[in-house]
Enzyme design. Structure first.
Site, mmCIF file in Angstrom:
data_model
loop_
_atom_site.group_PDB
_atom_site.id
_atom_site.type_symbol
_atom_site.label_atom_id
_atom_site.label_comp_id
_atom_site.label_asym_id
_atom_site.label_seq_id
_atom_site.Cartn_x
_atom_site.Cartn_y
_atom_site.Cartn_z
ATOM 1 N N LYS A 37 0.700 -1.122 0.131
ATOM 2 C CA LYS A 37 -0.049 -0.066 0.167
ATOM 3 C C LYS A 37 0.864 1.238 0.054
ATOM 4 O O LYS A 37 1.805 1.277 0.699
ATOM 5 C CB LYS A 37 -0.751 -0.228 1.266
ATOM 6 C CG LYS A 37 -1.832 0.997 1.175
ATOM 7 C CD LYS A 37 -2.656 0.811 2.608
ATOM 8 C CE LYS A 37 -3.870 1.793 2.686
ATOM 9 N NZ LYS A 37 -5.120 1.625 3.836
ATOM 10 N N SER A 112 -9.745 1.426 2.726
ATOM 11 C CA SER A 112 -9.171 2.117 1.686
ATOM 12 C C SER A 112 -7.835 1.345 1.053
ATOM 13 O O SER A 112 -7.360 1.986 -0.011
ATOM 14 C CB SER A 112 -8.482 3.430 2.549
ATOM 15 O OG SER A 112 -7.219 2.742 3.736
ATOM 16 N N SER A 136 -9.850 -0.967 6.720
ATOM 17 C CA SER A 136 -9.259 -0.703 5.427
ATOM 18 C C SER A 136 -8.592 -1.751 4.905
ATOM 19 O O SER A 136 -8.180 -1.972 3.956
ATOM 20 C CB SER A 136 -8.465 0.488 5.589
ATOM 21 O OG SER A 136 -9.006 1.610 5.745
#
Lengths: 431, 89
Positions: A37, A112, A136
Site C-alpha cells: 500500500k 482504503s 481498510s
C-alpha cells in the site's frame, strides 16, 4: 540475489507505481510477489499516500515491515492505490483515480487498501500488505473476495507507516488463501524498538483446521438494522458451517456498537488533524512557490494538495479538539471507546472468537454513496475491532448478486492464531 | 449544527483553505456528521478508563538515524543545510 520482471496487465488500476525489475534474496517468502500500500515507506520508491501533496516524495528509509519482507526474500513489485491517506471505504478518494473491483468493473474494490486487494484478487501478485484504521484491510478483502487480517494493535511495527490515526491503525497481510496470509503474517509480526507501541509477540503458527469445541460469539448487532438481509443470510450459513465442524455458536450483544461509529470518527479525525499538520510543502511534497506569508502559503498549498475528504476530516478533527468542544466530542469518544473494550472483554470471557459480516453490504457501484455520512455508516461492523485493538480478519464466505461476502472473525488480544484457524477450517471445508 | 462562519474559522485554524464555492457544501456535510456525533451526548463521562499505557523510554544515546542530506532530500527549498519555510511576518 535473483531478479524478476514485473509487467502486470493492470486493467483494474491497482498500482500507483510498479517496479519492472525486482531483486530478491533467499528466505521464507523467496520470490513471492508482494504489493505494498502506498502509505508504507519504501526507500528509493515514490510513496504518495495517493495524495497530490506527496507527489514526488521518495522516502529515505524503509518501513520496518519492508525490511522484514526484503530479509524474507519477498519481491516487492509495486505500490498500490488507496483512498488518500487511508480516508475512505471505496478507493474513490485517490488523487490518481479509482481502482476497479476485479470481479465487476462497475463496482468499487472497497477501501482504503483497495489497490492491494484488487492486485491480489486479479492475480497480479501473490499477496499484499495494507493498513487498517477502521476496516481498510477487511473491507476491500470482503469486497474483492480475498482474505485480509488486521492484527492486534502493537503486534506489527508501524515504523514507516505514514500516520493517519496512530491509536487505531495496524499494517496487515492480504492474500487469496489463509495459508499464504499466515505465512506473510509470520514475517510481519514481532518487536521493533522504533515503534513505541510495539509488543514482542512473534507469530510462528501453522494453520490448523481442527476447531472442535471452539466457542463462536454471534453478536445481535452485526445482523441488525443497516445490514443487507441477503448478506446476513450468507454469513449465518457460514456460521452453520463452523458449527458443522464442531464449533459452538453462542448469541451475544455489543451494546456499545450504538456509539462505536461516532467514537471512531471523532477519534480518527482528531488524530488526523494533528498528524496531517506536517504536510505543508516544507520538508516534502511539491515545493511552495508563492511569496505569501506562513499561514496563507500553507493554506494554499494544502487546499491544492489535499482532496476534499481529507480536508473535511482535518476540519472535523480540528473542531472536535477545539476549546469548548473537546469535552463534548473527543472526551466522550474516549468514554465510548472504553465501553467497546469493556464489551469485548466481557464477551471474550464466554467465547473464543466473534463472527459476523465484515461489511453490511456487497461492493457498492461507483458513485453510489456520495454523502460522506452514508459512507461512514458502512464502516460500522469493522470499527469496533480498531477501537478495542483486538485482531480481526475477513474471509470470503459466499456471494450475493455474484459479488463476494466476507465473514469477519474477531479474536482476543494476540490470538490471531485462533481466528486464522477458524478461517482456515472454513476455507478448507467450502473449497 | 455549525454555521458557514464556523466552517470558515475552522478551515483557517486548520490551514486547509476554503473557496467561497465550497462553503455551503462543507457546512451541510459537517453539520450532518456533527449531528450524528451528538449520539455521544448521552454518555456518562465517568466511565473509568483502564489505562494500560506506559512510556517506553531508552537511554539517551546516539543511535543511527538519517543523515542531513537524506533529511533534506525531499525539501522543495533548502538553504545552508536547513529547510526553508515561507516567511512568518
Amino acid at each position: 540475489m535473483k531478479t524478476l520482471s514485473f509487467h502486470p496487465d493492470d486493467a483494474v488500476h491497482a498500482f500507483i507505481t510498479t517496479i519492472p525489475h525486482v531483486s530478491y534474496g533467499e528466505g521464507p517468502l523467496c520470490g513471492m510477489t508482494v504489493a505494498v500500500k502506498d502509505n508504507i515507506s519504501t526507500k528509493g520508491i515514490e510513496t504518495t499516500c495517493a495524495s497530490r501533496i506527496l507527489k514526488g516524495y521518495i522516502p529515505p528509509y524503509d518501513a520496518h515491515v519492508i525490511t522484514l519482507l526484503r530479509n524474507a526474500g519477498a519481491a516487492i513489485v509495486g505500490k498500490t492505490n488507496m483512498d488518500e491517506f487511508g480516508m475512505g471505504t471505496t478507493t474513490e478518494n485517490s488523487a490518481f483515480g479509482p481502482t476497479y473491483n476485479p470481479l465487476d468493473h462497475s463496482r468499487v474494490p472497497g477501501g482504503s487498501s483497495g489497490g492491494s486487494a484488487a492486485a491480489v484478487a486479479a492475480g497480479l501478485v501473490d499477496c499484499a500488505i495494507g493498513s487498517d484504521t477502521g476496516g481498510s484491510i477487511r473491507c476491500p478483502a470482503a469486497f474483492c473476495g480475498i482474505v485480509g487480517l488486521k492484527p492486534t494493535y502493537g503486534r506489527v511495527s508501524r515504523y514507516g507507516l505514514i500516520a493517519y490515526a496512530n491509536s487505531l491503525e495496524q499494517i496487515g497481510p492480504m492474500a487469496r488463501d489463509v495459508g499464504t496470509l499466515s505465512r506473510l503474517f509470520s514475517v510481519l509480526a514481532g518487536y521493533d524498538r522504533r515503534d513505541a507501541t510495539s509488543v514482542d509477540k512473534p507469530y510462528t503458527h501453522t494453520p490448523c483446521a481442527d476447531i472442535k469445541g471452539l466457542k463462536v460469539g454471534v453478536p445481535r448487532e452485526f445482523f441488525g438494522e443497516g445490514v443487507n438481509p441477503q448478506v446476513a443470510d450468507v454469513v449465518r450459513q457460514a456460521i452453520e458451517t463452523l458449527k458443522s465442524l464442531g464449533a459452538q455458536a453462542i448469541p451475544c450483544t455489543i451494546p456499545s456498537m450504538k456509539y462505536a461509529l461516532a467514537a471512531y470518527y471523532v477519534t480518527c479525525t482528531s488524530e488526523a488533524s494533528s498528524n496531517l499538520a506536517r504536510f505543508d510543502g516544507v520538508r516534502y511534497g511539491p515545493p511552495i512557490t508563492s511569496m505569501k506569508s506562513w499561514h496563507d502559503a500553507f493554506s494554499d498549498q494544502r487546499k491544492a494538495g489535499f482532496g476534499k475528504e481529507v480536508r473535511r476530516r482535518i476540519m472535523l478533527g480540528t473542531f472536535s479538539l477545539a476549546a469548548g468542544y473537546y469535552g463534548r466530542y473527543y472526551h466522550k469518544a474516549q468514554t465510548a471507546r472504553q465501553m467497546v473494550r469493556n464489551d469485548f472483554d466481557r464477551i471474550f470471557k464466554e467465547v473464543d472468537v466473534i463472527a459476523g459480516p465484515t461489511m453490511p453490504d456487497i461492493a457498492f457501484k461507483f458513485g453510489e454513496k456520495s454523502d460522506p455520512l452514508q459512507m461512514y455508516l458502512s464502516d460500522i461492523l469493522t470499527v469496533p475491532a480498531n477501537l478495542a485493538g483486538v485482531p480481526a480478519l475477513s474471509v470470503p464466505c459466499g456471494t450475493v448478486d455474484s459479488m463476494p461476502v466476507g465473514l469477519q472473525l474477531i479474536g482476543r488480544y494476540f490470538e490471531e492464531e485462533r481466528i486464522i484457524d477458524a478461517a482456515y477450517a472454513f476455507e478448507q471445508e467450502v473449497a | 449544527m455549525i454555521t458557514s462562519e464556523d466552517v470558515r474559522k475552522i478551515s483557517k485554524l486548520a490551514d486547509v483553505g476554503i473557496d467561497d464555492s465550497e462553503i455551503s457544501e462543507f457546512t451541510a456535510q459537517c453539520s450532518g456528521i456533527l449531528n450524528y456525533f451528538a449520539i455521544l451526548d448521552g454518555l456518562d463521562q465517568d466511565v473509568p478508563f483502564i489505562r494500560e499505557r506506559y512510556n517506553v523510554l531508552r537511554d539517551d544515546e546516539v543511535c543511527p538515524s538519517l543523515t542531513q542530506e537524506e533529511s533534506l532530500q525531499n525539501a522543495g527549498h533548502t538553504e545552508k543545510g536547513y529547510f526553508k519555510a515561507p516567511r512568518v511576518m
